[in-house]
Design a protein around this motif. Structure first.
Motif, PDB file in Angstrom:
ATOM      1  N   UNK A  66       2.232  13.228 -11.676  1.00 23.36           N
ATOM      2  CA  UNK A  66       3.570  12.731 -11.940  1.00 23.36           C
ATOM      3  C   UNK A  66       3.718  11.226 -12.028  1.00 23.36           C
ATOM      4  N   UNK A  67       2.635  10.482 -11.916  1.00 22.93           N
ATOM      5  CA  UNK A  67       2.699   9.025 -12.054  1.00 22.93           C
ATOM      6  C   UNK A  67       2.521   8.681 -13.524  1.00 22.93           C
ATOM      7  N   UNK A  68       3.643   8.607 -14.237  1.00 19.47           N
ATOM      8  CA  UNK A  68       3.619   8.443 -15.690  1.00 19.47           C
ATOM      9  C   UNK A  68       3.512   6.998 -16.150  1.00 19.47           C
ATOM     10  N   UNK A  69       3.715   6.044 -15.251  1.00 21.95           N
ATOM     11  CA  UNK A  69       3.726   4.643 -15.672  1.00 21.95           C
ATOM     12  C   UNK A  69       2.649   3.856 -14.933  1.00 21.95           C
ATOM     13  N   UNK A  70       1.866   3.141 -15.712  1.00 19.92           N
ATOM     14  CA  UNK A  70       0.926   2.157 -15.176  1.00 19.92           C
ATOM     15  C   UNK A  70       1.344   0.818 -15.744  1.00 19.92           C
ATOM     16  N   UNK A  71       1.466  -0.163 -14.866  1.00 16.09           N
ATOM     17  CA  UNK A  71       1.855  -1.501 -15.306  1.00 16.09           C
ATOM     18  C   UNK A  71       0.937  -2.527 -14.668  1.00 16.09           C
ATOM     19  N   UNK A  72       0.767  -3.629 -15.362  1.00 13.33           N
ATOM     20  CA  UNK A  72       0.002  -4.757 -14.851  1.00 13.33           C
ATOM     21  C   UNK A  72       0.972  -5.914 -14.688  1.00 13.33           C
ATOM     22  N   UNK A  73       0.850  -6.620 -13.583  1.00 13.78           N
ATOM     23  CA  UNK A  73       1.789  -7.687 -13.281  1.00 13.78           C
ATOM     24  C   UNK A  73       1.016  -8.973 -12.986  1.00 13.78           C
ATOM     25  N   UNK A  74       1.333 -10.008 -13.753  1.00 14.33           N
ATOM     26  CA  UNK A  74       0.811 -11.331 -13.474  1.00 14.33           C
ATOM     27  C   UNK A  74       1.796 -12.047 -12.571  1.00 14.33           C
ATOM     28  N   UNK A  75       1.292 -12.631 -11.507  1.00 16.12           N
ATOM     29  CA  UNK A  75       2.147 -13.296 -10.529  1.00 16.12           C
ATOM     30  C   UNK A  75       1.881 -14.793 -10.531  1.00 16.12           C
ATOM     31  N   UNK A  76       2.949 -15.552 -10.644  1.00 17.65           N
ATOM     32  CA  UNK A  76       2.892 -16.999 -10.523  1.00 17.65           C
ATOM     33  C   UNK A  76       3.343 -17.342  -9.101  1.00 17.65           C
ATOM     34  N   UNK A  77       2.491 -18.009  -8.347  1.00 20.23           N
ATOM     35  CA  UNK A  77       2.842 -18.416  -6.992  1.00 20.23           C
ATOM     36  C   UNK A  77       3.467 -19.804  -6.997  1.00 20.23           C
ATOM     37  N   UNK A  78       4.330 -20.049  -6.025  1.00 22.92           N
ATOM     38  CA  UNK A  78       4.904 -21.390  -5.868  1.00 22.92           C
ATOM     39  C   UNK A  78       3.800 -22.405  -5.597  1.00 22.92           C
ATOM     40  N   UNK A  79       2.839 -22.004  -4.751  1.00 21.19           N
ATOM     41  CA  UNK A  79       1.663 -22.822  -4.439  1.00 21.19           C
ATOM     42  C   UNK A  79       0.487 -21.868  -4.254  1.00 21.19           C
ATOM     43  N   UNK A  80      -0.683 -22.224  -4.783  1.00 21.20           N
ATOM     44  CA  UNK A  80      -1.837 -21.337  -4.655  1.00 21.20           C
ATOM     45  C   UNK A  80      -2.247 -21.135  -3.202  1.00 21.20           C
ATOM     46  N   UNK A  81      -1.894 -22.054  -2.328  1.00 22.61           N
ATOM     47  CA  UNK A  81      -2.230 -21.918  -0.909  1.00 22.61           C
ATOM     48  C   UNK A  81      -1.501 -20.737  -0.250  1.00 22.61           C
ATOM     49  N   UNK A  82      -0.525 -20.167  -0.935  1.00 23.33           N
ATOM     50  CA  UNK A  82       0.225 -19.032  -0.399  1.00 23.33           C
ATOM     51  C   UNK A  82      -0.451 -17.679  -0.687  1.00 23.33           C
ATOM     52  N   UNK A  83      -1.585 -17.717  -1.364  1.00 24.80           N
ATOM     53  CA  UNK A  83      -2.239 -16.468  -1.787  1.00 24.80           C
ATOM     54  C   UNK A  83      -2.411 -15.474  -0.637  1.00 24.80           C
ATOM     55  N   UNK A  84      -3.015 -15.888   0.454  1.00 30.42           N
ATOM     56  CA  UNK A  84      -3.315 -14.949   1.541  1.00 30.42           C
ATOM     57  C   UNK A  84      -2.057 -14.309   2.124  1.00 30.42           C
ATOM     58  N   UNK A  85      -1.020 -15.092   2.304  1.00 32.58           N
ATOM     59  CA  UNK A  85       0.237 -14.583   2.865  1.00 32.58           C
ATOM     60  C   UNK A  85       0.884 -13.590   1.897  1.00 32.58           C
ATOM     61  N   UNK A  86       0.935 -13.969   0.615  1.00 32.31           N
ATOM     62  CA  UNK A  86       1.533 -13.099  -0.398  1.00 32.31           C
ATOM     63  C   UNK A  86       0.702 -11.823  -0.545  1.00 32.31           C
ATOM     64  N   UNK A  87      -0.625 -11.945  -0.530  1.00 34.38           N
ATOM     65  CA  UNK A  87      -1.494 -10.769  -0.658  1.00 34.38           C
ATOM     66  C   UNK A  87      -1.225  -9.769   0.457  1.00 34.38           C
ATOM     67  N   UNK A  88      -1.029 -10.245   1.671  1.00 38.37           N
ATOM     68  CA  UNK A  88      -0.739  -9.343   2.793  1.00 38.37           C
ATOM     69  C   UNK A  88       0.575  -8.588   2.565  1.00 38.37           C
TER      70      UNK A  88
END
Length: 155
Positions: A66-88
C-alpha cells in the motif's frame, strides 16, 4: 579493498550468493560452493565480525503493502554544522527510509515512502518543515523504479 580485508575467493563467493538470496541456508550454500555448511557458518561469522556483513534484510514490495508513493527530498540546511542534530530528528520519522549527507546543491538527501499523497504532505509539511535547522526542501516524486541492485563486489 578486499585484499586489505584479507578476503579470499570463497568469502567473495559467499558475499555474492548471499546478496542474491540472503535466505539461502548455510547447507544449501555450502553445496552450491562445494564446502560444508559449517564452513559457510564460520565464514559468515568472520564477515560479520569484520563488519562487512551487517545482517540480512527482507526485500519487501512496498507497493503491494500500500505504499504507492516514493519521493526524494533534497534538504537545504541553515548551516552545515547542524547536520547531526537534524539527522537525529529525521531518524524519528518512520516514512524516511534512507538519509544521506551529500555534496552539491543539498546538504542532505532522503528517500520517503508514503501510502498516499496526504501522508506525503503530512511528512513534508507537518514534520520536515518543523525541524529546526532545515532552511528549505525540494521534493521529487518517483514515477517508477527501473533499477535497484547490489554492486558486484570484486577482489
Amino acid at each position: 579493498m578486499a585484499g586489505k580485508l584479507n578476503l579470499d575467493k570463497l568469502d567473495l563467493q559467499i558475499i555474492h550468493a548471499m546478496m542474491d538470496d540472503a535466505g539461502i541456508s548455510y547447507a544449501d550454500l555450502g553445496k552450491k560452493l562445494f564446502v560444508s555448511g559449517g564452513t559457510i557458518h564460520v565464514r559468515i561469522k568472520k564477515l560479520q565480525e569484520m563488519g562487512i556483513v551487517k545482517g540480512t534484510r527482507l526485500n519487501v514490495d512496498l507497493k503491494l503493502l500500500g505504499y504507492d508513493i516514493t519521493a526524494f527530498v533534497g534538504i537545504f540546511l541553515e548551516k552545515s554544522s547542524l547536520y547531526d542534530v537534524v539527522a537525529e530528528d529525521l531518524k524519528k520519522i518512520p516514512e524516511i527510509i534512507r538519509l544521506n549527507y551529500t555534496t552539491g546543491n543539498y546538504s542532505m538527501f532522503l528517500e520517503v515512502v508514503a501510502k498516499d499523497i496526504n501522508q506525503l504532505r503530512y511528512v513534508l509539511h507537518d514534520q520536515l518543515q518543523k525541524i529546526k535547522g532545515i532552511e528549505r526542501t525540494e521534493t521529487f516524486i518517483s514515477l517508477d523504479e527501473s533499477l535497484n541492485r547490489n554492486v558486484q563486489v570484486s577482489s
